[in-house]
Write a protein that holds these residues in place. Structure first.
Motif, PDB file in Angstrom:
ATOM      1  N   HIS A 206       0.838  -1.207   0.000  1.00 15.09           N
ATOM      2  CA  HIS A 206       0.000   0.000   0.000  1.00 15.09           C
ATOM      3  C   HIS A 206       0.865   1.246   0.000  1.00 15.09           C
ATOM      4  O   HIS A 206       1.921   1.294   0.624  1.00 15.09           O
ATOM      5  CB  HIS A 206      -0.999  -0.006   1.158  1.00 15.09           C
ATOM      6  CG  HIS A 206      -0.432  -0.040   2.543  1.00 15.09           C
ATOM      7  ND1 HIS A 206      -0.242   1.078   3.302  1.00 15.09           N
ATOM      8  CD2 HIS A 206      -0.021  -1.079   3.325  1.00 15.09           C
ATOM      9  CE1 HIS A 206       0.230   0.743   4.491  1.00 15.09           C
ATOM     10  NE2 HIS A 206       0.389  -0.559   4.536  1.00 15.09           N
TER      11      HIS A 206
ATOM     12  N   ASP B 157       6.100   1.558   6.811  1.00 13.53           N
ATOM     13  CA  ASP B 157       4.702   1.137   6.581  1.00 13.53           C
ATOM     14  C   ASP B 157       4.036   2.052   5.582  1.00 13.53           C
ATOM     15  O   ASP B 157       3.490   3.067   5.954  1.00 13.53           O
ATOM     16  CB  ASP B 157       3.987   1.164   7.938  1.00 13.53           C
ATOM     17  CG  ASP B 157       2.557   0.672   7.884  1.00 13.53           C
ATOM     18  OD1 ASP B 157       2.156   0.127   6.863  1.00 13.53           O
ATOM     19  OD2 ASP B 157       1.833   0.867   8.890  1.00 13.53           O
TER      20      ASP B 157
ATOM     21  N   GLU C  75      -5.213   0.913   2.446  1.00 12.74           N
ATOM     22  CA  GLU C  75      -5.002  -0.125   3.461  1.00 12.74           C
ATOM     23  C   GLU C  75      -5.192   0.422   4.865  1.00 12.74           C
ATOM     24  O   GLU C  75      -5.782  -0.227   5.731  1.00 12.74           O
ATOM     25  CB  GLU C  75      -3.591  -0.730   3.329  1.00 12.74           C
ATOM     26  CG  GLU C  75      -3.403  -2.027   4.109  1.00 12.74           C
ATOM     27  CD  GLU C  75      -2.976  -1.851   5.554  1.00 12.74           C
ATOM     28  OE1 GLU C  75      -3.084  -2.803   6.335  1.00 12.74           O
ATOM     29  OE2 GLU C  75      -2.552  -0.727   5.933  1.00 12.74           O
ATOM     30  N   GLU C  76      -4.695   1.635   5.078  1.00 12.00           N
ATOM     31  CA  GLU C  76      -4.736   2.197   6.433  1.00 12.00           C
ATOM     32  C   GLU C  76      -6.148   2.600   6.856  1.00 12.00           C
ATOM     33  O   GLU C  76      -6.362   2.993   8.000  1.00 12.00           O
ATOM     34  CB  GLU C  76      -3.783   3.389   6.558  1.00 12.00           C
ATOM     35  CG  GLU C  76      -2.306   3.058   6.318  1.00 12.00           C
ATOM     36  CD  GLU C  76      -1.679   2.182   7.397  1.00 12.00           C
ATOM     37  OE1 GLU C  76      -2.397   1.692   8.288  1.00 12.00           O
ATOM     38  OE2 GLU C  76      -0.446   1.982   7.342  1.00 12.00           O
TER      39      GLU C  76
ATOM     40  N   ASP D 208       4.740  -6.311   4.609  1.00 10.92           N
ATOM     41  CA  ASP D 208       4.094  -5.239   5.379  1.00 10.92           C
ATOM     42  C   ASP D 208       4.039  -5.643   6.853  1.00 10.92           C
ATOM     43  O   ASP D 208       3.148  -5.233   7.583  1.00 10.92           O
ATOM     44  CB  ASP D 208       2.685  -4.978   4.817  1.00 10.92           C
ATOM     45  CG  ASP D 208       2.065  -3.676   5.327  1.00 10.92           C
ATOM     46  OD1 ASP D 208       2.826  -2.792   5.766  1.00 10.92           O
ATOM     47  OD2 ASP D 208       0.830  -3.552   5.292  1.00 10.92           O
TER      48      ASP D 208
ATOM     49  N   LEU E 184      -9.710  -7.173  12.945  1.00 10.34           N
ATOM     50  CA  LEU E 184     -10.017  -5.912  13.606  1.00 10.34           C
ATOM     51  C   LEU E 184     -11.508  -5.587  13.513  1.00 10.34           C
ATOM     52  O   LEU E 184     -12.141  -5.826  12.485  1.00 10.34           O
ATOM     53  CB  LEU E 184      -9.215  -4.808  12.915  1.00 10.34           C
ATOM     54  CG  LEU E 184      -9.242  -3.427  13.539  1.00 10.34           C
ATOM     55  CD1 LEU E 184      -8.420  -3.398  14.821  1.00 10.34           C
ATOM     56  CD2 LEU E 184      -8.658  -2.400  12.573  1.00 10.34           C
TER      57      LEU E 184
ATOM     58  N   ARG F  98      -8.891  -6.211  18.467  1.00 10.28           N
ATOM     59  CA  ARG F  98      -8.087  -7.066  17.588  1.00 10.28           C
ATOM     60  C   ARG F  98      -8.638  -8.478  17.725  1.00 10.28           C
ATOM     61  O   ARG F  98      -8.881  -8.942  18.848  1.00 10.28           O
ATOM     62  CB  ARG F  98      -6.617  -7.031  18.002  1.00 10.28           C
ATOM     63  CG  ARG F  98      -5.963  -5.672  17.837  1.00 10.28           C
ATOM     64  CD  ARG F  98      -5.600  -5.381  16.402  1.00 10.28           C
ATOM     65  NE  ARG F  98      -5.203  -3.982  16.245  1.00 10.28           N
ATOM     66  CZ  ARG F  98      -4.790  -3.454  15.109  1.00 10.28           C
ATOM     67  NH1 ARG F  98      -4.700  -4.179  14.010  1.00 10.28           N
ATOM     68  NH2 ARG F  98      -4.457  -2.182  15.046  1.00 10.28           N
TER      69      ARG F  98
ATOM     70  N   HIS G 256     -14.924   0.241  10.743  1.00  9.32           N
ATOM     71  CA  HIS G 256     -14.485  -0.741   9.746  1.00  9.32           C
ATOM     72  C   HIS G 256     -13.978  -1.987  10.435  1.00  9.32           C
ATOM     73  O   HIS G 256     -13.834  -2.023  11.661  1.00  9.32           O
ATOM     74  CB  HIS G 256     -13.445  -0.183   8.769  1.00  9.32           C
ATOM     75  CG  HIS G 256     -12.143   0.232   9.380  1.00  9.32           C
ATOM     76  ND1 HIS G 256     -11.241  -0.662   9.880  1.00  9.32           N
ATOM     77  CD2 HIS G 256     -11.595   1.452   9.565  1.00  9.32           C
ATOM     78  CE1 HIS G 256     -10.196  -0.015  10.329  1.00  9.32           C
ATOM     79  NE2 HIS G 256     -10.372   1.277  10.170  1.00  9.32           N
TER      80      HIS G 256
ATOM     81  N   GLU H  70       1.556 -11.991  14.020  1.00 12.40           N
ATOM     82  CA  GLU H  70       1.637 -10.533  14.150  1.00 12.40           C
ATOM     83  C   GLU H  70       0.403 -10.049  14.875  1.00 12.40           C
ATOM     84  O   GLU H  70      -0.688 -10.578  14.657  1.00 12.40           O
ATOM     85  CB  GLU H  70       1.716  -9.963  12.727  1.00 12.40           C
ATOM     86  CG  GLU H  70       1.753  -8.486  12.601  1.00 12.40           C
ATOM     87  CD  GLU H  70       3.013  -7.923  13.191  1.00 12.40           C
ATOM     88  OE1 GLU H  70       2.898  -7.236  14.209  1.00 12.40           O
ATOM     89  OE2 GLU H  70       4.107  -8.190  12.652  1.00 12.40           O
TER      90      GLU H  70
ATOM     91  N   SER I 291      -2.876  -5.942  11.754  1.00 14.28           N
ATOM     92  CA  SER I 291      -3.833  -6.477  10.783  1.00 14.28           C
ATOM     93  C   SER I 291      -3.516  -5.994   9.378  1.00 14.28           C
ATOM     94  O   SER I 291      -3.038  -4.882   9.191  1.00 14.28           O
ATOM     95  CB  SER I 291      -5.243  -5.995  11.136  1.00 14.28           C
ATOM     96  OG  SER I 291      -5.493  -6.144  12.512  1.00 14.28           O
TER      97      SER I 291
ATOM     98  N   PRO J  65      -6.169  -6.239   6.483  1.00 16.43           N
ATOM     99  CA  PRO J  65      -7.507  -6.813   6.301  1.00 16.43           C
ATOM    100  C   PRO J  65      -7.690  -7.621   5.016  1.00 16.43           C
ATOM    101  O   PRO J  65      -8.486  -8.546   4.982  1.00 16.43           O
ATOM    102  CB  PRO J  65      -8.427  -5.589   6.295  1.00 16.43           C
ATOM    103  CG  PRO J  65      -7.643  -4.476   6.861  1.00 16.43           C
ATOM    104  CD  PRO J  65      -6.203  -4.794   6.712  1.00 16.43           C
TER     105      PRO J  65
ATOM    106  N   HIS K  63       2.974   4.211  12.522  1.00 21.46           N
ATOM    107  CA  HIS K  63       1.760   4.900  12.996  1.00 21.46           C
ATOM    108  C   HIS K  63       2.071   5.944  14.078  1.00 21.46           C
ATOM    109  O   HIS K  63       1.158   6.602  14.561  1.00 21.46           O
ATOM    110  CB  HIS K  63       0.685   3.941  13.536  1.00 21.46           C
ATOM    111  CG  HIS K  63       0.116   3.025  12.508  1.00 21.46           C
ATOM    112  ND1 HIS K  63      -1.156   2.500  12.578  1.00 21.46           N
ATOM    113  CD2 HIS K  63       0.644   2.527  11.351  1.00 21.46           C
ATOM    114  CE1 HIS K  63      -1.374   1.726  11.528  1.00 21.46           C
ATOM    115  NE2 HIS K  63      -0.291   1.721  10.772  1.00 21.46           N
TER     116      HIS K  63
HETATM  117  N1  BES Z   1       1.700  -2.719   8.273  1.00 20.55           N
HETATM  118  C1  BES Z   1       0.569  -2.701   9.116  1.00 20.55           C
HETATM  119  C2  BES Z   1       0.282  -4.066   9.727  1.00 20.55           C
HETATM  120  C3  BES Z   1       1.251  -4.315  10.841  1.00 20.55           C
HETATM  121  C4  BES Z   1       0.984  -3.751  12.062  1.00 20.55           C
HETATM  122  C5  BES Z   1       2.391  -5.006  10.655  1.00 20.55           C
HETATM  123  C6  BES Z   1       1.882  -3.920  13.098  1.00 20.55           C
HETATM  124  C7  BES Z   1       3.306  -5.150  11.673  1.00 20.55           C
HETATM  125  C8  BES Z   1       3.044  -4.612  12.905  1.00 20.55           C
HETATM  126  C9  BES Z   1      -0.636  -2.202   8.353  1.00 20.55           C
HETATM  127  O1  BES Z   1      -0.320  -1.146   7.499  1.00 20.55           O
HETATM  128  C10 BES Z   1      -1.594  -1.644   9.353  1.00 20.55           C
HETATM  129  O2  BES Z   1      -1.268  -0.725  10.028  1.00 20.55           O
HETATM  130  N2  BES Z   1      -2.780  -2.171   9.414  1.00 20.55           N
HETATM  131  C11 BES Z   1      -3.807  -1.593  10.195  1.00 20.55           C
HETATM  132  C12 BES Z   1      -5.078  -2.095   9.608  1.00 20.55           C
HETATM  133  C13 BES Z   1      -6.289  -1.343  10.008  1.00 20.55           C
HETATM  134  C14 BES Z   1      -6.212   0.123   9.767  1.00 20.55           C
HETATM  135  C15 BES Z   1      -7.500  -1.941   9.324  1.00 20.55           C
HETATM  136  C16 BES Z   1      -3.647  -1.984  11.656  1.00 20.55           C
HETATM  137  O3  BES Z   1      -3.180  -3.079  11.969  1.00 20.55           O
HETATM  138  O4  BES Z   1      -3.982  -1.157  12.506  1.00 20.55           O
END
Ligand code: BES
Ligand code: ZN
Length: 456
Positions: free
Chosen positions: A86, A119, A153-154, A180, A198, A328, A362, A396, A399, A401, A427
């Motif tokens: 993404h 990310d 994705e985010e 990712d 999630l 989660r 979501h 992990e 998420s 999704p 983040h």
């Molecule tokens: N890259 C992350 C997933 C991830 C999170 C990998 C922590 C390794 C460690 C992905 O971009 C992400 O942040 N996903 C979100 C999804 C959500 C917004 C539906 C998440 O996990 O919060």
């Protein structure tokens, strides 16, 4: 292979400079004001795909942000890999906590600092560069490639599922390759075989029809912030158990084999505490930290606001209060079902003295991927060549999704081969990606294409 690796090595400094152009585009998917930058980022990628040797590239419109797609199907008899990533990033606030501006990338102590550095721009850029190297050195890719980088994705990939369902043929492949996720530790090649799902909810509590003076009215009418806090405290008990009836019904227990794997990873609670500067850890009673992170569901308040949040003191009895709450999930919990259980429970504990509105923002399903597959075996071999070390298998807490949809819709195994670290502050302020992990990502990707083309 040696030539490809040397090419990547020799051009690495330039690649980092080029990477900075990608990082400078503030492609924050959740903000309306970033729409133009999102488009700019999509065009940037399309141009990049053309320049590394893809003859067929597209920007595919969705109801939200566009998907950037490229394919090269010029390797008859060879397998097809779909690479997913993404280009959208998370918001940057609190921006004042960044040591350098989030969209002005900078290297400090061997780390690239910028929003999206890990990310996910850094991780998908590694594949872009490895493909470029293949094309430069061999004049072609060693297998068929489909490249799909999305812009939502985010925010939970709200439009990608529909796209997958209506484009099964177009996206048909032998494996989906995704970078990712994180490595277990720096320098440890890692295949991730599970992601949590999630369910993301919002609770809005409304009290009186306007903000009131907390002296003139306080004590006579319910305060929405107080009521919301009381309700939140009823969602989880002091032993970390979620109190929503039925919440745990579908949770698959950790198998003995997984337990053994987790124990073999010798995780240190002491180091973890030190790294986070906390005296004690907290989670569901009866589980280890890795179990809590990878295989147990959780509930967290991500934000809570209402009333006066500025500096100093202002006396006010606010009219509204809001909380953003994520859960989660783990196999076999279903995000829609959990969202409903949450809504029912919150409505049940809501006192009549305030109005309570629950919204399902979501969700995404959890996934566990069998590690015995041929595709995972090949990915492990490639990682071991790149790192010169044995691969470890992790799950992990975060998420992605769409992964479960890829597996279901395309009937292809997903390979989660990440190069980030859990400590890269994704983040958060000061997100970073180690320069060396960008390089290891490129090498691993290059080896992967070779191994997969020859052995699948
Ligand atoms: N890259 C992350 C997933 C991830 C999170 C990998 C922590 C390794 C460690 C992905 O971009 C992400 O942040 N996903 C979100 C999804 C959500 C917004 C539906 C998440 O996990 O919060
Ligand atoms: Zn993310």
């Amino acid at each position: 292979m040696e030539k490809i690796i040397s090419y990547l090595e020799n051009n690495f400094d330039n690649s980092v400079k080029e990477f900075f152009e990608y990082l400078r585009i503030p492609s924050i998917s959740t903000l309306d004001e970033s729409k133009d930058d999102i488009r700019l980022c999509a065009s940037y990628l399309q141009e990049k795909f053309k320049s590394i040797g893809f003859k067929h590239t597209e920007i595919i419109e969705t109801e939200g942000h566009p998907i950037v797609y490229a394919e090269s199907l010029e390797a008859p008899g060879k397998p097809t890999v779909l690479i997913y990533g993404h280009y959208d990033v998370q918001p940057v606030d609190p921006v004042e906590l960044w040591d350098s501006p989030p969209f002005e990338p900078e290297i400090r102590n061997g780390k690239i600092y910028a929003r999206g550095a890990n990310d996910n721009k850094g991780q998908n850029f590694a594949h872009i560069k490895s493909l470029e190297a293949w094309n430069k050195i061999e004049g072609k890719f060693p297998l068929n490639i489909k490249l799909l980088i999305e812009g939502e994705e985010e925010i939970g990939s709200p439009n990608l599922e529909k796209f997958l369902h209506t484009n099964r043929e177009k996206l048909a492949c032998d494996a989906v390759l995704i970078s990712d996720t994180s490595m277990y530790a720096d320098g440890v090649p890692t295949i991730n075989y599970g992601l949590r799902g999630l369910a993301y909810m919002e609770i809005e509590v409304t009290g009186p029809n306007r903000d009131l003076h907390s002296g003139s009215f306080g004590g006579a009418v319910a305060n929405p912030v107080n009521e919301l806090a009381r309700m939140i405290s009823k969602l989880q008990d002091e032993r970390g158990r979620i109190q929503i009836p039925g919440f745990y019904d579908d949770v698959l227990p950790v198998t003995p084999a997984e337990k053994e794997n987790m124990t073999s990873l010798d995780f240190s609670d002491e180091e973890y505490k030190k790294e986070l500067d906390v005296k004690e850890l907290f989670g569901e009673a009866g589980f280890t930290t890795l179990e809590r992170l990878w295989a147990r569901p959780t509930l967290d308040c991500n934000g809570i606001f209402g009333g006066f949040t500025g500096k100093g003191a202002k006396t006010v009895l606010p009219s509204k209060a809001t909380a953003k709450i994520s859960m989660r999930l783990v196999p076999n919990q279903d995000p829609k079902k959990i969202a409903q259980l949450f809504t029912d429970y919150v409505n049940k504990i809501a006192p009549d003295r305030v109005k309570v509105k629950v919204t399902d923002l979501h969700g995404g399903s959890p996934v566990v991927i069998p590690i015995e597959s041929k595709a995972i075996g090949i990915a492990s071999a490639a990682l071991e060549k790149a790192f010169g070390k044995k691969v470890v298998y992790t799950r992990e807490g975060g998420s992605i999704p769409i992964v479960v949809e890829f597996v279901r819709t395309l009937n292809a195994p997903a390979i989660l081969m990440g190069f980030g670290l859990e400590t890269d502050d994704i983040h958060s302020p000061n997100e970073h990606f180690r320069v060396n992990n960008l390089k290891m990502g490129m090498f691993s990707s290059a080896y992967f294409f070779d191994e997969f083309a020859r052995n699948f």
